[in-house]
Design a protein around this motif. Structure first.
Motif, mmCIF file in Angstrom:
data_model
loop_
_atom_site.group_PDB
_atom_site.id
_atom_site.type_symbol
_atom_site.label_atom_id
_atom_site.label_comp_id
_atom_site.label_asym_id
_atom_site.label_seq_id
_atom_site.Cartn_x
_atom_site.Cartn_y
_atom_site.Cartn_z
ATOM 1 N N GLN A 160 -5.737 -46.103 -4.681
ATOM 2 C CA GLN A 160 -5.470 -45.722 -6.135
ATOM 3 C C GLN A 160 -4.538 -46.814 -6.829
ATOM 4 O OE1 GLN A 160 -2.117 -42.587 -6.917
ATOM 5 N NE2 GLN A 160 -2.683 -42.062 -4.997
ATOM 6 N N LEU A 161 -4.466 -47.036 -7.934
ATOM 7 C CA LEU A 161 -4.074 -48.434 -8.647
ATOM 8 C C LEU A 161 -2.576 -48.367 -8.180
ATOM 9 C CD1 LEU A 161 -4.583 -50.213 -11.166
ATOM 10 C CD2 LEU A 161 -2.965 -48.505 -12.450
ATOM 11 N N ASN A 162 -1.808 -47.302 -8.331
ATOM 12 C CA ASN A 162 -0.149 -47.671 -7.969
ATOM 13 C C ASN A 162 0.227 -48.224 -6.628
ATOM 14 O OD1 ASN A 162 0.064 -45.308 -10.458
ATOM 15 N ND2 ASN A 162 0.654 -47.469 -10.928
ATOM 16 N N LEU A 163 -1.038 -48.217 -5.684
ATOM 17 C CA LEU A 163 -0.758 -48.658 -4.213
ATOM 18 C C LEU A 163 -1.055 -49.943 -4.444
ATOM 19 C CD1 LEU A 163 -2.431 -45.955 -2.040
ATOM 20 C CD2 LEU A 163 0.150 -46.457 -2.214
ATOM 21 N N GLN A 164 -1.507 -50.603 -5.625
ATOM 22 C CA GLN A 164 -1.741 -52.150 -5.649
ATOM 23 C C GLN A 164 -0.953 -52.805 -6.642
ATOM 24 O OE1 GLN A 164 -5.846 -53.168 -5.625
ATOM 25 N NE2 GLN A 164 -5.756 -54.725 -7.023
ATOM 26 N N GLU A 165 -0.785 -52.271 -8.028
ATOM 27 C CA GLU A 165 0.082 -52.865 -9.149
ATOM 28 C C GLU A 165 0.598 -51.824 -9.778
ATOM 29 O OE1 GLU A 165 -3.445 -53.527 -12.416
ATOM 30 O OE2 GLU A 165 -3.953 -54.182 -10.541
ATOM 31 N N PRO A 166 1.429 -51.834 -10.732
ATOM 32 C CA PRO A 166 2.185 -51.151 -11.572
ATOM 33 C C PRO A 166 1.269 -50.724 -12.551
ATOM 34 C CG PRO A 166 3.407 -53.345 -11.640
ATOM 35 C CD PRO A 166 2.136 -53.505 -10.904
ATOM 36 N N THR A 167 1.609 -49.331 -13.247
ATOM 37 C CA THR A 167 0.816 -48.921 -14.590
ATOM 38 C C THR A 167 1.115 -49.953 -15.537
ATOM 39 O OG1 THR A 167 1.229 -46.775 -13.685
ATOM 40 C CG2 THR A 167 0.898 -47.127 -16.017
ATOM 41 N N LYS A 168 0.163 -49.959 -16.505
ATOM 42 C CA LYS A 168 0.221 -51.038 -17.797
ATOM 43 C C LYS A 168 0.678 -50.074 -18.961
ATOM 44 C CE LYS A 168 -2.787 -54.838 -16.613
ATOM 45 N NZ LYS A 168 -2.946 -54.322 -15.120
ATOM 46 N N PRO A 169 1.441 -50.804 -19.842
ATOM 47 C CA PRO A 169 1.975 -49.979 -20.921
ATOM 48 C C PRO A 169 0.817 -49.535 -21.795
ATOM 49 C CG PRO A 169 2.779 -52.280 -21.221
ATOM 50 C CD PRO A 169 2.288 -52.126 -19.842
#
Ligand SMILES: Cc1cc2nc3c(=O)[nH]c(=O)nc-3n(C[C@H](O)[C@H](O)[C@H](O)COP(=O)(O)OP(=O)(O)OC[C@H]3O[C@@H](n4cnc5c(N)ncnc54)[C@H](O)[C@@H]3O)c2cc1C
Length: 312
Positions: A262-271
């Motif tokens: 899932q995204l947050n295992l790889q990079e931060p959430t974008k605003p």
């Protein structure tokens, strides 16, 4: 440990599974520590202040008050010092810490500085981003114009885990907090520092990481349960030994870093693109205005989705 071990699991206790946010791993893990007379440091909701605070739980009743995801940044207050004092006063016992990646890293560092890292077991929680606690507190107070708020549940599974809804009771009557969930999931209220979070990675310094095991219908369709499944990542040898001791309390399957992605295992959430506008509107018009304007799906989008569904 060289490679992260990955599991999909859920507690066999259906009552716990229904009230927790994913597969009940927090309760399954903390049970072991509480049964040994150890302490658990975790986040609790304070209904007077309308904020989430870290506090020690020394029994299952106190721990159960910590069940469920609370979508707001939690306050540490004096809890770290209290945890250290508890460890010093109870030299034969250990302590479990659960919290978001940033909080776990800070707590681990604090315990290393105080020579206590061998006596703590750390579990961090996968995080989409921590929303502003001020926005929640103001929204809760605006809801309380209708009466006392109770039974806060950001992930009520009455419609299932994958379609969970946010609810509270106001003077005993259940009402939806879907507006709050929408402004959070649309990334308007997430704190600025979360957009450069260094903990959104597969490998971590904690013993275990827990979160939701999404997209199982593709990777292990015969293991899907509409009441939820946790993702567990094991990072240390100590974490692996611990997991072996609780396996019998769980339904579990081995997985891998691809299927659980899932995204947050790889990079931060974008605003969100309209984050600045959201905050400017909030300053100009207040909490109820932004909840009504940003927390509701516009009719044209609902119609569009319906048409898209019919054309499929
Ligand atoms: C702000 C936030 C964002 C999240 N984002 C994701 C995500 O993007 N992907 C994903 O897979 N999972 C995410 N989760 C985690 C997931 O929703 C579950 O909380 C987690 O899997 C634990 O569920 P459980 O069933 O084991 O236990 P539960 O009983 O639901 O666990 C509650 C645990 O979460 C802790 N907790 C609750 N709220 C907070 C808080 N505000 N700050 C610190 N600790 C808290 C409690 O102390 C307890 O340890 C998020 C959780 C939070 C709080």
């Amino acid at each position: 440990m060289e490679n992260t071990l990955v599991y999909a699991c859920r507690t066999k206790d259906r009552e716990v599974l229904e009230r927790c946010s994913s597969g009940g791993m927090f309760t399954a893990i903390s049970d072991v520590f509480l049964d040994r007379g150890d302490a658990v440091l975790c986040a609790h909701y304070n209904y007077e202040e309308h904020r989430t605070e870290f506090a020690l739980a020394l029994n299952k009743e106190q721990r159960d008050a910590s069940s469920g995801s609370m979508y707001m940044q939690a306050y540490a207050l004096d809890s770290w010092k209290e945890a250290l004092a508890w460890l010093k006063a109870n030299p034969d016992h250990n302590l479990l810490f659960t919290g978001l990646g940033c909080q776990a890293a800070g707590f681990l560092q604090y315990m290393k500085m105080n020579g206590m890292s061998d006596r703590i077991f750390t579990v961090d929680i996968i995080c989409h981003g921590a929303p502003s606690p001020m926005i929640w507190a103001q929204y809760a107070r605006s809801l309380e114009k209708g009466g006392k708020l109770s039974d806060l549940n950001f992930r009520n599974k009455k419609t299932g885990w994958s379609k969970s809804v946010g609810t509270v009771r106001i003077s005993g009557e259940e009402i939806s907090i879907s507006k709050y969930r929408k402004v959070y999931s649309d990334r308007h209220t997430i704190r600025q520092s979360c957009f450069s979070c260094p903990y959104t990675r597969m490998d971590r310094e904690t013993d275990l990481t827990i979160g939701d095991f999404w997209h199982m219908e593709k990777s292990m369709p015969d293991f899907v349960d509409e009441m939820g499944t946790s993702l567990v990542l094991i990072h240390t040898e100590r974490g692996r030994e611990f997991f072996d001791t609780i396996k019998e309390k769980l339904e579990w399957r081995e997985s891998n870093t691809t299927d659980c992605w899932q995204l947050n295992l790889q990079e931060p959430t974008k605003p969100s693109e309209s984050r600045d506008k959201f905050w400017s509107d909030y300053r100009k018009h207040g909490i109820e205005y932004v909840m009504d304007h940003y927390g509701v799906v516009p009719v044209w989008r609902k119609v569009g989705r319906k048409i898209k569904g019919l054309l499929k």
